[in-house]
Write an enzyme that holds these catalytic residues in place. Structure first.
Site, PDB file in Angstrom:
ATOM      1  CG  ASN A 198      53.513  79.404  51.529  1.00  0.00           C
ATOM      2  OD1 ASN A 198      53.814  78.687  51.010  1.00  0.00           O
ATOM      3  ND2 ASN A 198      52.369  79.874  50.661  1.00  0.00           N
ATOM      4  CE  LYS A 253      65.712  97.919  49.822  1.00  0.00           C
ATOM      5  NZ  LYS A 253      67.216  98.293  49.447  1.00  0.00           N
ATOM      6  N   PRO A 276      42.229  86.177  47.202  1.00  0.00           N
ATOM      7  CG  PRO A 276      41.970  85.784  45.192  1.00  0.00           C
ATOM      8  CD  PRO A 276      42.519  86.723  45.959  1.00  0.00           C
ATOM      9  CB  ILE A 281      42.552  79.786  44.030  1.00  0.00           C
ATOM     10  CG1 ILE A 281      43.139  80.868  44.315  1.00  0.00           C
ATOM     11  CG2 ILE A 281      41.882  79.157  42.410  1.00  0.00           C
ATOM     12  CD1 ILE A 281      44.443  80.768  43.955  1.00  0.00           C
ATOM     13  CG  PHE A 283      46.556  68.695  48.961  1.00  0.00           C
ATOM     14  CD1 PHE A 283      45.370  68.709  47.639  1.00  0.00           C
ATOM     15  CD2 PHE A 283      46.986  67.911  49.428  1.00  0.00           C
ATOM     16  CE1 PHE A 283      45.913  67.342  47.219  1.00  0.00           C
ATOM     17  CE2 PHE A 283      47.433  67.199  48.442  1.00  0.00           C
ATOM     18  CZ  PHE A 283      47.249  66.982  47.378  1.00  0.00           C
TER      19      PHE A 283
HETATM   20  N1  CTP Z   1      43.231  77.504  48.660  1.00  0.00           N
HETATM   21  C1  CTP Z   1      43.003  78.431  47.629  1.00  0.00           C
HETATM   22  N2  CTP Z   1      43.108  80.105  47.883  1.00  0.00           N
HETATM   23  C2  CTP Z   1      43.366  80.353  49.229  1.00  0.00           C
HETATM   24  C3  CTP Z   1      43.049  79.753  50.148  1.00  0.00           C
HETATM   25  C4  CTP Z   1      43.303  78.199  49.876  1.00  0.00           C
HETATM   26  O1  CTP Z   1      42.163  77.485  46.601  1.00  0.00           O
HETATM   27  N3  CTP Z   1      43.489  80.962  48.963  1.00  0.00           N
HETATM   28  C5  CTP Z   1      43.192  75.888  48.502  1.00  0.00           C
HETATM   29  C6  CTP Z   1      44.903  75.078  48.825  1.00  0.00           C
HETATM   30  O2  CTP Z   1      44.898  75.432  47.003  1.00  0.00           O
HETATM   31  C7  CTP Z   1      43.710  74.383  49.435  1.00  0.00           C
HETATM   32  C8  CTP Z   1      42.649  74.528  50.238  1.00  0.00           C
HETATM   33  O3  CTP Z   1      41.969  75.393  49.964  1.00  0.00           O
HETATM   34  O4  CTP Z   1      43.117  73.288  48.293  1.00  0.00           O
HETATM   35  C9  CTP Z   1      42.858  74.566  51.568  1.00  0.00           C
HETATM   36  O5  CTP Z   1      44.344  75.227  52.173  1.00  0.00           O
HETATM   37  P1  CTP Z   1      44.973  75.526  53.691  1.00  0.00           P
HETATM   38  O6  CTP Z   1      45.843  76.619  53.135  1.00  0.00           O
HETATM   39  O7  CTP Z   1      44.604  74.342  54.327  1.00  0.00           O
HETATM   40  O8  CTP Z   1      43.563  76.516  54.410  1.00  0.00           O
HETATM   41  P2  CTP Z   1      43.266  77.253  54.315  1.00  0.00           P
HETATM   42  O9  CTP Z   1      41.648  78.084  53.054  1.00  0.00           O
HETATM   43  O10 CTP Z   1      44.080  78.489  54.205  1.00  0.00           O
HETATM   44  O11 CTP Z   1      42.670  77.852  55.617  1.00  0.00           O
HETATM   45  P3  CTP Z   1      42.978  78.454  56.534  1.00  0.00           P
HETATM   46  O12 CTP Z   1      43.497  79.099  56.961  1.00  0.00           O
HETATM   47  O13 CTP Z   1      41.951  77.609  57.908  1.00  0.00           O
HETATM   48  O14 CTP Z   1      43.907  77.485  57.329  1.00  0.00           O
END
Ligand code: CTP
Length: 416
Positions: free
Chosen positions: A227, A305, A322, A324, A341
């Site tokens: 991303n 590949k 997972p 986190i 965040f």
């Molecule tokens: N986060 C995390 N592990 C993941 C996904 C997200 O620790 N697998 C944490 C991010 O570091 C951030 C928060 O969760 O602090 C929210 O991340 P965000 O990408 O906005 O949310 P998602 O869990 O992906 O939810 P959605 O798909 O509904 O946007």
């Protein structure tokens, strides 16, 4: 601040001697006085302690020591000119003035102190000092009569009121043949003061884990899902928290942004590795999850590949990574303060509030990452801090400023 600082240092010298400056970034401004020769030794002493030095010289300083010696001893680029366009392109004066953990002016001449007190910006050194929001420590050096002059004494008062820390000057024989206060403090005394500076702050003794950057989820050995996260906000947070004295463990995916100074960096690639790294960094007082973790990974990433075949397109199946933040927030050894965040493009506040509940974190820092905001990958951020008490929207500001504000809040919360 002056004599008291030194006495304080001596009573704690045994402890201070143990603290290294590894990971600390010091911008050293050398102005033009005879004491500039001591700056060469100062650079060596600070580097022996592990500090990184970025030197800046005034034109007058070049009359006392050569730019070549300063650059060679510091082992990094020397900055001399305000209007050096290459430097402006690589690193503008604003960024240069804020990228360090500490700005040290040694020697600080009567002239530079006068310009600082007036807020002048007529060369690179004074401009950096005016533009900075980093702590500044100065080591004055000048003739005794110049030191005693009411104008200098007025400037000292102004600078002290502005929050600038002053080391010395010492009393003794001067190069000009006179005797009295005006000698620059010795390099080792400056090193001790710098160590003392880093041994203070509201977060000393606190351990804080930060996740940052994107994750890369392999499809095969050459391709991955990623991303646009640059890691800028996470790096700025790590620096702001280290500057307050915290021991920071910075767990980062493959980010573009430079690693933060002063933190223990753990590099990972995937979400699963990031979770393991965070778990092994526990226990901690706080954890801030600024990483843009990939929600999905390829179920069965190929170890060879993937090739184009006549049978059509490869069928990629996904599995969920997972979470986190949620895993740590709901674990037995949950840090006292857990901050997430929320990067959203629609219904930012509603989604972020729901995320806070769902992930069991104390605060959510919500931001709108729609492409037109320029936030993802940019240097600014506009955030709303959501906690149990409600939500608070901050004006758009640089990611460094957001980081400093969050660090202030973390320090307050951990002090309660
Ligand atoms: N986060 C995390 N592990 C993941 C996904 C997200 O620790 N697998 C944490 C991010 O570091 C951030 C928060 O969760 O602090 C929210 O991340 P965000 O990408 O906005 O949310 P998602 O869990 O992906 O939810 P959605 O798909 O509904 O946007």
């Amino acid at each position: 601040m002056i004599a008291a600082e030194r006495a304080y240092g001596q009573t704690r010298l045994g402890r201070i001697a143990d603290i290294m400056l590894t990971g600390k970034h010091i911008l050293l401004i050398i102005s033009g006085g005879i004491a500039a020769y001591k700056s060469l030794d100062l650079i060596r002493r600070l580097r022996e302690q592990g500090a990184t030095i970025t030197p800046v010289m005034t034109r007058a300083a070049e009359q006392f020591v050569t730019p070549l010696s300063v650059a060679a001893l510091s082992g990094s680029k020397l900055y001399r000119d305000l209007f050096d366009l290459t430097d402006e392109a690589e690193m503008g004066h604003i960024q240069l003035s804020r990228s360090a953990d500490l700005i040290l002016v040694a020697p600080a001449t009567g002239d530079l102190m006068a310009r600082m007190a007036q807020g002048r910006a007529d060369d690179l050194a004074s401009t950096l000092l005016l533009a900075t929001d980093t702590p500044v420590v100065i080591a004055p050096a000048m003739n005794v009569r110049m030191w005693d002059h009411p104008a200098t004494q007025r400037n000292i008062k102004t600078l002290t009121d502005d929050g600038i820390a002053m080391l010395g000057p010492n009393e003794g024989d001067m190069a000009c043949g006179e005797y009295g206060p005006g000698r620059m403090v010795e390099p080792m005394e400056i090193v001790q003061a710098v160590k003392r500076h880093f041994d203070s702050g509201p977060l000393v003794g606190r351990r804080i884990i930060i996740t940052s950057g994107p994750t890369h989820e392999p499809i095969d050995p050459v391709r991955y899902i990623a991303n646009r996260s640059s890691g800028a906000q996470g790096s700025a947070l790590a620096e702001a928290l280290s500057a307050k004295g915290a021991e920071v463990v910075f767990v980062t995916g493959p980010a573009e942004h430079a690693h933060p100074a002063g933190a223990q960096v753990v590099m990972v690639e995937t979400a699963q590795q990031m979770l393991e790294a965070v778990q092994s960094a526990l226990p901690a007082d706080a954890a801030i999850f600024a990483a843009a973790v990939a929600d999905w990974r390829i179920d069965d990433a190929s170890d060879r590949k993937l090739k184009k075949t006549r049978d059509g397109l490869p069928a990629l199946t996904f599995t969920e990574n997972p979470d986190i933040l949620a895993t740590i927030a709901k674990s037995k050894n949950r840090p006292l303060l857990v901050v997430g965040f929320a990067a959203e493009t629609d219904n930012v506040l509603a989604h972020a509030k729901a995320k806070r509940e769902r992930k069991a974190c104390d605060w959510i820092v919500a931001n709108d990452v729609s492409p037109e905001t320029g936030i993802m990958g940019g240097s600014e951020n506009a955030v709303t801090l959501i906690s149990e008490e409600g939500s608070e929207t901050w004006p758009r500001m640089t990611k460094r400023e957001v980081a400093k504000r969050i660090a202030d809040r973390v320090a307050q919360a951990l002090a309660e």
